[in-house]
Design a protein around this motif. Structure first.
Motif, PDB file in Angstrom:
ATOM      1  N   ALA A 229       0.825  -1.203   0.000  1.00 20.30           N
ATOM      2  CA  ALA A 229       0.000   0.000   0.000  1.00 20.30           C
ATOM      3  C   ALA A 229       0.860   1.253   0.000  1.00 20.30           C
ATOM      4  O   ALA A 229       0.567   2.231  -0.708  1.00 20.30           O
ATOM      5  CB  ALA A 229      -0.942  -0.009   1.206  1.00 20.30           C
ATOM      6  N   THR A 230       1.953   1.239   0.752  1.00 17.70           N
ATOM      7  CA  THR A 230       2.865   2.385   0.779  1.00 17.70           C
ATOM      8  C   THR A 230       3.506   2.588  -0.589  1.00 17.70           C
ATOM      9  O   THR A 230       3.599   3.725  -1.080  1.00 17.70           O
ATOM     10  CB  THR A 230       3.950   2.176   1.853  1.00 17.70           C
ATOM     11  OG1 THR A 230       3.316   1.993   3.114  1.00 17.70           O
ATOM     12  CG2 THR A 230       4.899   3.350   1.913  1.00 17.70           C
TER      13      THR A 230
ATOM     14  N   VAL B 107       3.203   5.869  -2.961  1.00 13.19           N
ATOM     15  CA  VAL B 107       4.381   6.590  -3.447  1.00 13.19           C
ATOM     16  C   VAL B 107       4.353   6.677  -4.975  1.00 13.19           C
ATOM     17  O   VAL B 107       4.632   7.734  -5.565  1.00 13.19           O
ATOM     18  CB  VAL B 107       5.682   5.913  -2.947  1.00 13.19           C
ATOM     19  CG1 VAL B 107       6.901   6.440  -3.675  1.00 13.19           C
ATOM     20  CG2 VAL B 107       5.826   6.094  -1.448  1.00 13.19           C
ATOM     21  N   HIS B 108       3.978   5.571  -5.631  1.00  9.11           N
ATOM     22  CA  HIS B 108       3.890   5.570  -7.098  1.00  9.11           C
ATOM     23  C   HIS B 108       2.818   6.558  -7.575  1.00  9.11           C
ATOM     24  O   HIS B 108       3.047   7.306  -8.532  1.00  9.11           O
ATOM     25  CB  HIS B 108       3.574   4.162  -7.604  1.00  9.11           C
ATOM     26  CG  HIS B 108       3.448   4.078  -9.084  1.00  9.11           C
ATOM     27  ND1 HIS B 108       4.534   4.201  -9.926  1.00  9.11           N
ATOM     28  CD2 HIS B 108       2.359   3.929  -9.884  1.00  9.11           C
ATOM     29  CE1 HIS B 108       4.128   4.111 -11.178  1.00  9.11           C
ATOM     30  NE2 HIS B 108       2.821   3.951 -11.185  1.00  9.11           N
ATOM     31  N   ALA B 109       1.665   6.576  -6.912  1.00 11.86           N
ATOM     32  CA  ALA B 109       0.603   7.513  -7.294  1.00 11.86           C
ATOM     33  C   ALA B 109       1.047   8.954  -7.088  1.00 11.86           C
ATOM     34  O   ALA B 109       0.763   9.826  -7.923  1.00 11.86           O
ATOM     35  CB  ALA B 109      -0.663   7.223  -6.487  1.00 11.86           C
TER      36      ALA B 109
ATOM     37  N   ALA C 237       2.663  14.501 -13.712  1.00 16.77           N
ATOM     38  CA  ALA C 237       1.580  15.132 -14.473  1.00 16.77           C
ATOM     39  C   ALA C 237       1.520  16.628 -14.179  1.00 16.77           C
ATOM     40  O   ALA C 237       1.349  17.451 -15.091  1.00 16.77           O
ATOM     41  CB  ALA C 237       0.244  14.469 -14.144  1.00 16.77           C
ATOM     42  N   TYR C 238       1.670  16.997 -12.902  1.00 20.13           N
ATOM     43  CA  TYR C 238       1.668  18.412 -12.531  1.00 20.13           C
ATOM     44  C   TYR C 238       2.826  19.140 -13.215  1.00 20.13           C
ATOM     45  O   TYR C 238       2.652  20.235 -13.766  1.00 20.13           O
ATOM     46  CB  TYR C 238       1.775  18.556 -11.006  1.00 20.13           C
ATOM     47  CG  TYR C 238       2.020  19.975 -10.570  1.00 20.13           C
ATOM     48  CD1 TYR C 238       0.968  20.892 -10.513  1.00 20.13           C
ATOM     49  CD2 TYR C 238       3.302  20.418 -10.245  1.00 20.13           C
ATOM     50  CE1 TYR C 238       1.199  22.210 -10.139  1.00 20.13           C
ATOM     51  CE2 TYR C 238       3.534  21.725  -9.874  1.00 20.13           C
ATOM     52  CZ  TYR C 238       2.482  22.616  -9.814  1.00 20.13           C
ATOM     53  OH  TYR C 238       2.709  23.909  -9.449  1.00 20.13           O
TER      54      TYR C 238
END
Length: 198
Positions: free
Chosen positions: A25-26, A30-32, A39-40
Motif C-alpha cells: 500500500a505504501t 508513493v507511485h501515485a 503530471a503536474y
C-alpha cells in the motif's frame, strides 16, 4: 489449546502478511504521488511553453506548437524534429505523425509568406517541396487524413510536379513509351489545379 494461545499463534502467522500488505500500500501511494507530480510538472511546462531536459514527447510537442504560434520557425522545426524522434523511440506513432504534419504545415505557411517577397521564388519553391514531402509521408502512413490531402493539393497547385518522360526508347519511335511512365494512380499527382480548389 487455549483461546489466548490460538490468538497469539494467529497473530504471528498473519503479521508478515500484514507487513507485506502495508508495504504494498505504501509503494502504491508513493507511485501515485510520483505520477501525480509528473503530471503536474508536465502541465506546468505546457502552460509555460517550455520543455525541461528529459520531458515527455507530449510536453516537447506543446513547446513546438508554442514556438510555431510565436512564428519562431527555425526553433519550431527543430522542436518538431525532436518530438518526432522521441515519439518514435517510445512507439507513439500518433504523436510522431502529428509532429511531421505540423512541420509540413509550417513549411507550406512559410513558403506562402516568403513567396510574396521579391526574388524569393526559389526559396518558396524549396519550402513547398519540403511541405509536399511531409504530406506524402503522412498520407502513406494514414491515407484517410483529409487535412493532409487537402494541404498536399494546395501545395500541388502552388508548385506542380512535372515529370521528365522518356518519349523514345532509341530515338526512332514516335509513340509514348508506356513502360517508361510511372504508374500514377493517385489523383494528387495531377499537374494543374484540381477541380473544387478554385
Amino acid at each position: 489449546m487455549s483461546s489466548a494461545t490460538l490468538g497469539r499463534s494467529l497473530r504471528r502467522q498473519t503479521a508478515p502478511l500484514l507487513y507485506l500488505l502495508a508495504a504494498a500500500a505504501t509503494a502504491a501511494c508513493v507511485h501515485a504521488l510520483w505520477q501525480g507530480w509528473r503530471a503536474y510538472d508536465a502541465n506546468r511546462q505546457i502552460r509555460a511553453g517550455i520543455a525541461d531536459a528529459g520531458a515527455p514527447p507530449m510536453v516537447l510537442f506543446a513547446r513546438a506548437v508554442a514556438l510555431d504560434g510565436k512564428r519562431d520557425n527555425d526553433a519550431a522545426l527543430a522542436a518538431y524534429s525532436e518530438v518526432e524522434s522521441q515519439a518514435t523511440l517510445r512507439d507513439d506513432e500518433v504523436l510522431a505523425r502529428a509532429a511531421r504534419v505540423n512541420a509540413a504545415n509550417l513549411y507550406l505557411r512559410r513558403a506562402i509568406e516568403v513567396a510574396t517577397g521579391e526574388g524569393a521564388a526559389a526559396r518558396a519553391i524549396t519550402l513547398v517541396e519540403l511541405a509536399k514531402t511531409g504530406y506524402r509521408r503522412a498520407l502513406r502512413e494514414q491515407p484517410d487524413d483529409w487535412g493532409s490531402r487537402f494541404n498536399l493539393e494546395l501545395a500541388q497547385v502552388l508548385v506542380p510536379d512535372y515529370e521528365v518522360r522518356n518519349w523514345r526508347k532509341e530515338g526512332k519511335e514516335t509513340k509514348v513509351d508506356d513502360d517508361a511512365l510511372p504508374d500514377k494512380a493517385a489523383w494528387t499527382e495531377m499537374v494543374g489545379a484540381p477541380r473544387g480548389m478554385h
